[in-house]
Design an enzyme around this catalytic site. Structure first.
Site, short mmCIF file in Angstrom:
data_model
loop_
_atom_site.label_atom_id
_atom_site.label_comp_id
_atom_site.label_asym_id
_atom_site.label_seq_id
_atom_site.Cartn_x
_atom_site.Cartn_y
_atom_site.Cartn_z
N GLU A 166 -13.70 -7.48 46.86
CA GLU A 166 -12.76 -6.35 46.76
C GLU A 166 -11.35 -6.76 47.19
OE1 GLU A 166 -14.81 -3.18 48.92
OE2 GLU A 166 -15.93 -2.70 47.10
N ASP A 180 -24.09 -0.31 46.32
CA ASP A 180 -23.19 0.08 47.40
C ASP A 180 -23.53 1.46 47.96
OD1 ASP A 180 -21.11 0.32 49.12
OD2 ASP A 180 -19.53 0.41 47.61
N GLU A 236 -20.56 8.08 53.26
CA GLU A 236 -19.55 7.87 52.21
C GLU A 236 -19.96 8.50 50.87
OE1 GLU A 236 -18.63 3.77 51.53
OE2 GLU A 236 -17.40 4.20 49.78
O1 GCW Z 1 -18.52 1.09 49.82
C1 GCW Z 1 -17.39 0.33 49.74
C2 GCW Z 1 -16.36 1.21 50.34
C3 GCW Z 1 -15.21 0.45 50.91
C4 GCW Z 1 -15.77 -0.59 51.88
C5 GCW Z 1 -16.67 -1.52 51.11
C6 GCW Z 1 -17.34 -2.53 52.01
C7 GCW Z 1 -14.76 -1.30 53.90
O2 GCW Z 1 -15.96 2.13 49.38
O3 GCW Z 1 -14.39 1.38 51.56
O4 GCW Z 1 -14.74 -1.28 52.52
O5 GCW Z 1 -17.70 -0.79 50.50
O6 GCW Z 1 -18.46 -2.28 52.42
O7 GCW Z 1 -16.76 -3.55 52.29
#
Ligand code: GCW
Length: 687
Positions: A289, A368, A396
């Site tokens: 990311e 995720d 989340e």
């Molecule tokens: O789920 C995603 C989130 C990000 C997060 C990333 C991760 C901290 O949307 O906000 O970043 O995973 O776990 O690294």
């Protein structure tokens, strides 16, 4: 917002017991005898004295071992042996374990809390207090507890400016305006909560780490947080950015194999331990990311992890290297591409290449933290490497603490999942704890993201997730029913209707949330490009993020089979692979994760996929509304403040569930053109 007392103490309220309940503790010793005066044992003593005074109105006298009289004795095993040579736990205790035992020592009735370490004594003290708070019998007490794994950590995704990534309980308890807060009262209270459930480490900053955390001046500030953690036996760790040697250190490279980089890490780590002697280690998010990583220099995650691990090794620190590494610019047009495959493809070939103080931190599912995912195949793919499971306490994708979603049943399903490693019954919990391949370390990490809100996570009922995470990290075997029963008694008292109602609501809440947000394993059909909260199924498609569900006019779901799809199923051990690969065997609740099927495909339940989607959304919204009715039964049974706070949240959730229901049902109707048999979906109603 709840007041400080009801919120801050969470499950450590120590409410005064009723007269009949407190009567059964009359024989509790009146004196407390700690056999050492070290910090953590002192904490145990203070906590016991405060808790017993609040619950039983009894003031324990502090004293030494002679005369012993009737005492609560806090002892390391070595000290216990010196005091009473014949007394020892039935089995050998591992680090952090404890033994609670009623026994006669020198003719006086004692209650002993014994452990190999001071931290174990503290855990034993909390266990004793929890028993009293829940009205458990202490007669002939003889209980030994061992943690399942060494690693029981939480991560906080706190930024230095005080904001928390995916945090829903207010700003950071650690940072504000680029600095460590001057008042760290909350950080100390947090460490107390963590210790009470056996958590022994906390990573204080976002995995999307600011390089500035490793500036010497900042480390000096961070050491103040370690100071407030220390009395509770909670080790502090930090997330780091791999490019720090360049950005903070001024080197021209951060290539892990460049000797200057290795030297930089060594010096930096030595400096940290000079200020924080019990520092835990680092968490690394790299090549993910947008974060820089070893791929920049053609190096592997093992190269990157090991150079840091070697710097930490001499001090006993560890590196958590996150397996959440994937390309977010995938070509969505290519039906063979699959983000779910990334972690295994990257880390499985490196099995055995990581030093023994590196732990690969693996999210529970391959995508995720969706409302439902299969377990990550990587858990079974590392035999010569330490691993830890990363679970997400902060909600989340599961309603952001505004929807009730008790996650313990989900985590239990993950932890108990039998991976059939080499054809044997080995559950995920055993793999991550390092029991299957006899690893030196491993365990459990939870992304908590508590904030300044008096109630930590922002919602009283969501606190059951933090409590439950700690309990499962300590021992993943008990069921969700046991955990919610304990938590409810500690948080709301033991009135039968309260226990029954809250347990029933919590235990059904994940399914309810799933049914109106993302049934059949399609993932949470939320706005993935925005807040990860509102409905937004279209946002998943036609972009590189790879959270695709591939819905079109004929059907829905990702074909991840070996035979015709992305081949993801091939990453599992053979028996699990066949289970998911075979359409007729794949469970309905993960169907769309593994298969692309027509809307008219008939599920095991006998319903078509499309009708299931409609029914599930309507049923889910109805059940969310029923939560209000269930909760109303508790009016007058719990304090007005929490009663009203939670009622307002449930009313809000019920309305949001209708928004989800209508939004997803109309979307899928528009796509499929197939009407709901019950004529409920607005777009296909004649009215
Ligand atoms: O789920 C995603 C989130 C990000 C997060 C990333 C991760 C901290 O949307 O906000 O970043 O995973 O776990 O690294």
């Amino acid at each position: 917002m709840l007041d400080a007392e009801t919120g801050t103490d969470a499950w450590l309220r120590y409410s005064a017991l009723s007269q009949p309940a407190s009567k059964s503790y009359e024989s509790l010793p009146g004196k407390i005898v700690p056999l050492n005066d070290r910090l953590v044992t002192k904490t145990a003593q203070t906590e016991l004295m405060a808790g017993i005074s609040k619950m039983l109105g009894k003031t324990l006298r502090e004293g030494g071992a002679s005369p012993l009289e009737g005492s609560i004795v806090l002892a390391t095993l070595a000290d216990l042996h010196a005091l009473a040579p014949g007394l020892h736990p039935p089995e050998q205790l591992r680090a952090d374990g404890y033994w609670l035992k009623s026994a006669k020592i020198r003719e006086s009735e004692c209650l002993i809390i014994a452990a190999p370490s001071d931290r174990g004594i503290l855990y034993g003290a909390f266990a004793l207090l929890s028993k009293i708070a829940r009205g458990e019998n202490l007669i002939a007490l003889d209980e030994m507890q061992q943690p399942y794994a060494a690693i029981r950590w939480v991560n906080q995704w706190d930024n230095l400016d005080g904001r928390i990534e995916r945090g829903y309980g207010g700003p950071s308890i650690f940072f504000a305006d680029g600095k460590v807060r001057s008042d760290l009262t909350r950080a100390g209270q947090y460490a107390r909560l963590l210790a009470s459930i056996g958590i022994n480490g906390c990573t204080i900053n976002n995995v999307n780490a600011a390089p500035a955390v490793l500036e010497d001046s900042f480390i000096a500030e961070v050491s103040r947080i370690a100071d407030v953690f220390r009395p509770w036996g909670v080790q502090l760790s930090m997330s780091i950015d791999l490019s720090t040697p360049k950005i903070v250190g001024g080197l021209e490279t951060f290539d892990p194999l460049d000797l200057r980089v290795g030297e930089w890490w060594r010096k930096k780590v030595d400096e940290i331990y000079r200020r924080i002697p019990d520092f835990g280690g680092f968490v690394v998010k790299a090549d993910s990311e947008g974060r820089l990583g070893p791929s920049r220099y053609g190096r592997t995650p093992a190269d990157a992890a090991n150079v840091i691990a070697r710097a930490l090794k001499a001090h006993g620190g560890v590196v958590f290297y996150r397996a959440f590494v994937y390309n977010h610019h995938l070509d969505w047009r290519n039906l063979k591409n699959d983000r779910a495959k990334a972690a295994y493809e990257i880390f499985h070939p490196l099995d055995g290449a990581f030093d023994d103080n590196v732990i690969i931190q693996i999210k529970n599912g391959p995508i995720d933290f969706q409302v439902r995912e299969p377990v990550s195949p990587l858990f079974a793919g590392l035999h010569r490497t330490n691993e830890a499971i990363e679970l997400q306490i902060t909600q989340e994708y599961t309603g952001q603490q505004r929807h009730l979603c008790f996650l313990i049943p989900m985590w239990k399903a993950v932890l108990d999942f039998d991976m059939r490693v080499d054809g044997n019954a080995w559950a995920v919990k055993d793999l991550v704890a390092g029991r299957v391949f006899h690893r030196p370390t491993g365990g459990f990490v939870g992304v908590a993201n508590v904030g300044m809100n008096a109630n930590w996570l922002g919602s009283p009922l969501a606190m059951a997730n933090l409590y439950g995470f700690g309990r499962l990290a300590w021992d993943p075997n008990p069921g969700a029913e046991k955990i919610i029963d304990e938590w409810t008694r500690l948080t709301f008292g033991s009135a039968p209707l309260v226990i029954k109602t809250i347990a029933a609501m919590q235990l059904s809440s994940w399914h309810v949330y799933e049914s109106y947000t993302g049934p059949l394993g399609a993932g949470t059909l939320t706005n993935i490009l925005g807040n990860h909260y509102d409905p937004g199924p279209e946002s998943s498609e036609e972009n590189g993020w790879g959270q695709w569900h591939r819905a079109d006019h004929q059907g829905i779901g990702m074909d991840r089979t070996l035979a015709t799809g992305t081949g993801f199923t091939g990453q599992y051990p053979p028996e699990v692979q066949t289970f998911y690969e075979t359409l007729s065997r794949c469970p309905d609740n993960l169907l769309l994760f593994f298969h692309h099927v027509a809307y008219t495909y008939v599920l095991h339940s006998g319903k078509t996929v499309i009708q299931h989607i409609y029914d599930s959304h309507y049923d889910g919204a109805d059940r969310a509304r029923d939560f209000i009715l269930q909760w109303k039964l508790l009016e007058g049974q719990i304090d007005e403040e929490r009663y009203r706070d939670i009622l307002a949240r449930l009313e809000y959730q019920a309305a949001e569930a209708v928004v989800w229901r209508d939004s997803i049902s109309s979307w899928i109707y528009r796509l499929s053109g197939i009407a709901d048999h019950q004529q409920r979906v607005p777009a296909n109603r004649s009215d």
